[in-house]
Design an enzyme around this catalytic site. Structure first.
Site, PDB file in Angstrom:
ATOM      1  N   HIS A  86       0.825  -1.216   0.000  1.00 41.95           N
ATOM      2  CA  HIS A  86       0.000   0.000   0.000  1.00 41.95           C
ATOM      3  C   HIS A  86       0.858   1.265   0.000  1.00 41.95           C
ATOM      4  CE1 HIS A  86      -3.892  -2.088   0.880  1.00 41.95           C
ATOM      5  NE2 HIS A  86      -3.096  -2.971   1.434  1.00 41.95           N
ATOM      6  N   ASN A 159     -10.270  -2.816   2.553  1.00 40.85           N
ATOM      7  CA  ASN A 159      -9.973  -2.824   1.120  1.00 40.85           C
ATOM      8  C   ASN A 159     -11.260  -2.580   0.334  1.00 40.85           C
ATOM      9  OD1 ASN A 159      -7.219  -3.330   1.234  1.00 40.85           O
ATOM     10  ND2 ASN A 159      -7.431  -5.551   1.082  1.00 40.85           N
TER      11      ASN A 159
END
Ligand code: HDD
Length: 696
Positions: A86, A159
């Protein structure tokens, strides 16, 4: 001293003269009036920020130059380790407000009082690429929210896909190593289409359900404002009476979901690598604040026990048709970060940051996450004092007896740095009534390394997801799988994957095998438990799930010389009435002459604005302009791509270029020819894509 160089030195110095430092007893603040004077980090005013200290104008630089050394040293250390996953992210500030009190299920204060607005910071991200990678690889998106509640910070680190690749945290480093650039060659950047990833997947059938999502349109979002979000793991909600229920967290975008096609994603990555980051930033700057509704799926112990799958298995979801969503409140993102590094980069999320009323489940993936995030912040931000960085600091009072460590910003007073103590009655103390209480869950068992049998079915939900999709979405998945496996060099890995696809859905396996030219070559996969037939869940689709809208979207209006300015004005008005944005494009960025010979300003130039950047397009031209566009490959591609990507296309006086690009059919509207041409164009644009045109 060489005269020429001396003169140069003086010229530069004089430009700085009004920023000179203290003279005759004045402090530098007094000397500057309302102008801020440049200083070192020690507060010493700087007289010359253009030249380092040298032995003569052309001489070597002197080590004594503490101003140069301080500046360069700070610069040398500007980068911190990027997130291992990420790394590429975009952030925004905002607030969350519940629609109603959820007191009956949780004592969390920020969910109990509809009058309370809780500040939030959100960071959206891709998973696999580095911090400088593009915004539109095929990848899962992170959706992490920090709620600065009055009872402490709560991080919902989710997510845009409701399930995960693996069931046990011990596999996370393997999963991530396999998807990131390969160890020896250092590529590919931010892409899963390579051997190591598919090798891992082919050997780990638990990842197959998530693979179906990853190969769907979910991993190519049109905008970060148009994605759903999910907490993924199962958590617990606990009320004042101590009653606990299981919960799955969901975020629903008010703008609905939208995806780009793979061909668009590839082209956007070249035309605007910051497509998502720019879109989020510009929307917030324009006051079109992204909004998401928070929703819960709540299950009591009995529902959890009765559910066909184990709610502790993060590779499984609970369809909305089985446990409906309760919409709880809304998050509004209304402020861009002031500084990317200080906020978006330094923000530190940890699923272990919970507040009273929210508790963990025994999901073995979540349990590993509870360790990993705190640990990674220590390496990324370098100190356990990362909570003192403004973006991470709670907005409620916090006090304890933790002390010292690197970059300590606080100056605690007094002798009492231990507890219990009798020497400082005001020192912080534990509180049984306000303090976080772990839900007492009876546990028993033998210490073992084992995967529960209830986690064993890896195919049923993968099949359910594929079968729940519309035909268009299924086709996209077939193509995605063909593309990704086509980039795998080792045939054995492809063959194993075909075996898994055959189990998920024999038609899917057959089509992908055909497209790869590998019919009959699948290596059979043998599931450890037989799969079950599940009813399709239409709520898993993207197409048709949300009402059609042009809100928040962008229409590209290409203007060529001689265009009808009235048509342009009507069109822009109609687009803005939809709460969408019109982007005016000229063949030259300096402006385009309209039919009356007046030069009209444009927002961008055609060579930097391919139609992939827009949700619908129109071309407005006079006779000369139309002719010129036919000779312009960018203009022809603009229209051809819009047709290929099934967009609503509007034309005014642009007949020749439309003919050259072979643009016609449903959703292609000639403003002059059609009655209510502009509203017809807008109607098609609201639908997102003109699916009926999909000849494929
Ligand atoms: Fe993770 C970052 C989401 C499993 C270990 N993760 C990270 C971020 C998101 C997620 C959104 C970025 C936060 C930000 O913007 O700073 N991760 C998930 C989800 C998971 C998941 C939804 C499955 C349910 N993660 C997961 C596991 C582990 C990690 C199983 C390790 C055992 N994740 C991390 C990390 C990161 C991270 C290495 C990297 C940077 C950071 O934490 O702050 O600790």
């Amino acid at each position: 001293m060489n005269k020429k160089h001396k003169a140069g030195r003086e010229k530069q110095g004089s430009a700085q003269s009004d920023a000179r430092a203290s003279k005759g007893g004045e402090t530098h603040q007094q000397a500057t009036g309302d102008r801020t004077i440049l200083t070192t980090n020690q507060g010493v005013a700087i007289s010359d920020n253009q030249n380092s200290l040298k032995a003569g104008g052309r001489g070597p630089t002197l080590l004594e130059d503490f101003i140069l050394r301080e500046k360069i040293t700070h610069f040398d250390h500007e980068r911190i380790p990027e997130r291992i996953v990420h790394a590429r992210g975009s952030g925004a500030h905002g607030y969350f407000q519940p629609y109603q009190s959820m007191k009956h299920v949780t004592k969390a204060n920020f969910l109990s009082d509809p009058s309370v607005q809780t500040p939030v910071f959100v960071r959206f991200s891709t998973v696999a690429g580095g911090a400088g990678s593009v915004d539109l690889p095929r990848d899962v998106r992170g959706f992490a929210v920090k709620f600065y509640t009055q009872e402490g910070n709560y991080d919902l680190v989710g997510n845009n896909i409701p399930v995960f690749f693996i069931q046990d945290a011990i596999k996370f480093p393997d999963l991530i190593h396999s998807v990131k650039m390969e160890a020896d060659r250092g590529y590919p950047q931010a892409g899963s289409a390579h051997d190591t990833f598919w090798d891992f997947v082919s050997l780990m059938p638990e990842s197959l359900h998530m693979i179906m999502w990853a190969m769907s349109d979910r991993t190519l979002p049109r905008s970060l404002r148009m994605m759903e979000g999910f907490g993924v793991n199962t958590f617990r909600l606990v009320n004042d009476a101590g009653e606990s229920n299981f919960v799955k967290f969901h975020w629903r975008p008010i703008l609905g979901t939208s995806a780009v096609t793979w061909d668009e994603a590839v082209k956007i990555s070249g035309a605007d690598p910051d497509f998502h980051r720019r879109d989020l930033y510009e929307a917030i700057e324009a006051g079109a604040f992204p909004e998401f509704e928070l929703a819960f799926q709540v299950l009591d112990q009995k529902m959890a026990d009765d559910y066909r799958f184990d709610i502790l298995d993060a590779t499984k979801l609970i369809p909305e048709e089985v446990v409906p969503l309760q919409v709880v409140g809304k998050m509004v993102l209304n402020r861009n970060p002031d500084n990317f590094f200080a906020e978006t980069e330094q923000v530190a999320f940890c699923p272990s940051h919970v507040v009273p009323g929210i508790d963990f489940s025994e999901d073995p993936l979540l349990q590993g996450r509870l360790f990993s995030y705190l640990d990674t912040q220590l390496s990324r931000l370098g100190t356990p004092n990362f909570h003192q960085i403004p973006v991470n600091a709670p907005k409620c009072p916090f006090a304890n007896l933790q002390r010292d460590a690197k970059m300590q910003m606080m100056v605690p007073k007094g002798r009492a740095n231990y507890e219990p103590n009798s020497i400082d009655p005001s020192a912080p103390r534990e509180s049984h009534s306000y303090g976080f209480q772990t839900t007492p869950i009876p546990l028993e068992g033998t210490k073992v390394r084992l995967r529960a049998e209830s986690f064993a079915d890896h195919y049923s939900q993968a099949r359910m997801f594929y079968r729940s999709m519309s035909l268009h979405e299924q086709k996209h998945m077939q193509k995605a799988l063909t593309f990704e496996l086509g980039k795998v060099d080792i045939p054995e890995i492809r063959r194993k994957m075909l075996g898994h696809l055959d189990v998920i859905d024999p038609d899917l396996g057959t089509i992908v095998a055909e497209e790869l030219g590998m019919t009959g070559e699948a290596i059979r996969a043998t599931p450890t438990v037989p799969h079950v037939e599940l009813p399709p869940s239409l709520a898993l689709r993207m197409i048709g799930k949300y009402p059609p809208t042009l809100k928040g979207r962008k229409v590209g209006v290409l203007l060529a010389p001689g265009f009808d300015v009235e048509v342009m004005q009507q069109l822009v008005k109609a687009i803005e009435a939809e709460s969408a944005t019109a982007a005016l494009i000229g063949t030259k960025v300096g402006g385009v002459q309209d039919g009356a010979g007046t030069k009209q300003p444009v927002d961008m130039a055609l060579n930097a604005s391919p139609s992939v950047l827009f949700d619908a397009v129109a071309v407005l031209a006079g006779t000369e302009g139309d002719r010129a566009l036919t000779e312009n490959p960018d203009a022809v591609t603009f229209l051809r791509d819009a047709l290929r990507h099934l967009k609503s296309i509007g034309l005014s006086g642009a007949t020749s270029v439309a003919n050259r690009a072979e643009v016609s059919g449903l959703g292609v509207t000639n403003f002059a020819g059609a009655k209510d041409g502009i509203s017809t164009f807008i109607n098609f644009a609201r639908g997102g894509r003109v699916w009926e045109r999909d000849s494929d």
